[in-house]
Design an enzyme around this catalytic site. Structure first.
Site, PDB file in Angstrom:
ATOM      1  N   HIS A 210       0.751  -1.225  -0.009  1.00 10.12           N
ATOM      2  CA  HIS A 210       0.215  -0.008   0.033  1.00 10.12           C
ATOM      3  C   HIS A 210       0.815   1.184   0.045  1.00 10.12           C
ATOM      4  O   HIS A 210       2.007   0.948   0.419  1.00 10.12           O
ATOM      5  CB  HIS A 210      -0.864   0.121   1.270  1.00 10.12           C
TER       6      HIS A 210
ATOM      7  N   ASP B 199       2.142   2.163   3.380  1.00  9.75           N
ATOM      8  CA  ASP B 199       2.912   1.216   4.109  1.00  9.75           C
ATOM      9  C   ASP B 199       4.496   1.442   3.862  1.00  9.75           C
ATOM     10  O   ASP B 199       5.509   1.515   4.620  1.00  9.75           O
ATOM     11  CB  ASP B 199       2.936   0.004   3.794  1.00  9.75           C
TER      12      ASP B 199
END
Ligand code: XUL
Ligand code: CO
Length: 438
Positions: free
Chosen positions: A100, A103
């Site tokens: 993501h 992240d």
């Protein structure tokens, strides 16, 4: 500098090996049904659990020891962590990773600042991809952690938040494209509702359909040829997630004219939360030509939430591989959307977890291929449906008869005869027999 000084590159040593840091089943170059295991399985490490999972749960704080991480949200820490991640992918011999946006790169003070940070980290990811040969299976946008997404992102009641989400996905698509990502995933974070009293479901779903069309248009504009994937999940964090299961997603895609542009990323623990088996979800998506990729994990029989454990059950992996061999998977892969337990807090546990998962799938692949080679289950299915190979069956299947003709036939015959056993127990024994054999 090495983050994992006690680990060499993990090698295949065969089923008799006692080495906990060797593969017993995953032999990347071994040929199964004409392709290497590496090509079939396309193993993927997911960044969010493996490099951002802290071990925190609703009852307690994080437990993970990650000596390379200084615990700050600095860009330097994010870049350093990215380099450590690639050391891990290489030592594990994992050909892909997935992330993501949030992240890999922390949020900044405004959208443009956040985008700048993302670019800095993406430059390191690119450099590391080129150095190591590890590729990006998919990218996605985290539109559920930040408080702005409390009502959802593409289904929010707030037009400003929707606009932010569009901008965020645009950027995540650009970075995924720049990194050669082979897919782009939409898991519907907080796209769902907690209560229908305050929800205009039709309006929210129309907005979601519009959002996906914008993504399709933008992909064309920037030349992104990767596969779009929707990831079904029935609940958590909302009471009702709109992308509940494969059937609901496919219905949504058809209703909003998106079937040509999307496939599904099926996740094991989401299937079981929906009250289905993984095999059901894979078969349903597969038969509709919509099986794109899988998020490989497992739930716990006694815990009713998305525990995201590493899969080690050979029945599960055999069933999964029976479907993958039937329908194919590329450009998707087997992404370990799974986290080590809170108590498994040492870096070495990350290796144990992935090695176990990779071996379980490799064995499942071999068992499934052996079953298919002998047509051991296929034969039973063929026999079970053999009455449909008659003239009558053919007429019905081709749509050339109606109720009147069928009634006339049955009035003449008087009653129907059931000639075939389901042989369920035999089928279960056959799977056990192949598990023993392989
Ligand atoms: C959440 C989940 C996500 C998606 C990516 O349950 O599975 O991690 O895979 O957003
Ligand atoms: Co997932």
């Amino acid at each position: 500098m090495t983050a994992f000084p006690t680990v060499e590159k993990v090698q295949y040593e065969g089923p008799d090996s006692d080495n906990p840091l060797a593969f017993r089943w995953y032999n990347p170059e071994e040929i199964v049904e004409g392709k290497t295991m590496k090509e079939h399985l396309r193993f993927t490490v997911c960044y969010w659990h493996t490099f951002r999972g802290s071990g925190a749960d609703p009852f307690g704080m994080g437990t993970m020891q990650r000596p390379w991480d200084d615990g700050t949200d600095s860009v330097e820490n994010a870049c350093n962590r990215a380099r450590v991640a690639f050391e891990f992918f290489e030592k594990l011999d994992a050909p892909f990773y997935a992330f993501h946006d949030r992240d890999v790169a922390p949020e900044g003070s405004s959208l443009s600042h956040t985008n700048e940070i993302f670019d800095s980290v993406a430059a390191v990811l690119k450099e590391e991809q080129e150095r190591s040969g590890v590729k990006l299976l998919w990218g996605t946008a985290n539109m559920f952690t930040h408080p702005r997404f409390m009502h959802g992102a593409a289904t929010t009641c707030n037009v400003d938040v929707y606009t932010y989400a569009a901008a965020q996905v645009k950027k995540a698509m650009e970075v995924t494209h720049m990194l050669g990502g082979e897919n782009y995933v939409f898991w519907g974070g907080r796209e769902g509702y907690m209560n229908l009293y305050n929800t205009d479901m039709k309006r929210e779903l129309d907005h979601l359909g519009q959002f996906f069309h914008m993504a399709v248009d933008y992909a064309k504009e920037i030349g992104f040829k990767g596969q779009f994937l929707i990831e079904p999940k029935p609940k958590e964090p909302t009471k009702h997630q709109y992308d509940s299961d494969a059937a609901a997603c496919i219905n949504f895609l058809r209703a909003y004219n998106l079937m040509d542009h999307f496939k599904l990323n099926i996740e094991t623990n989401h299937a079981t939360l929906a009250g289905h088996t993984m095999m059901h979800e894979l078969d349903y998506a597969g038969m509709q030509g919509a099986l794109g990729s899988i998020d490989a994990n497992t739930g716990d029989m006694l815990l009713g939430w998305d525990t995201d454990q590493f899969p080690t059950d050979y029945y599960l992996t055999t069933q999964t591989m029976l479907c993958l061999l039937k329908y194919g998977l590329a450009p998707g892969g087997v992404n370990f959307d799974a986290k080590v337990r809170r108590e498994s807090f040492e870096p070495i546990d990350l290796f144990h977890a992935h090695i176990g998962g990779m071996d379980a799938f490799a064995k499942g692949l071999k068992v499934a291929a052996a079953i298919r080679a002998d047509n051991a289950l296929g034969q039973i299915v063929e026999e079970r449906y053999s009455s449909w190979n008659s003239e009558l069956g053919k007429k019905i299947e081709s749509g050339s008869v109606g109720f009147k003709e069928l009634e006339a036939l049955m009035l003449e015959k008087g009653d129907a005869q059931v000639q075939r056993s389901g042989r369920q127990e035999l089928c279960e024994n056959i799977v056990n027999r192949y598990l023993d054999k392989v």
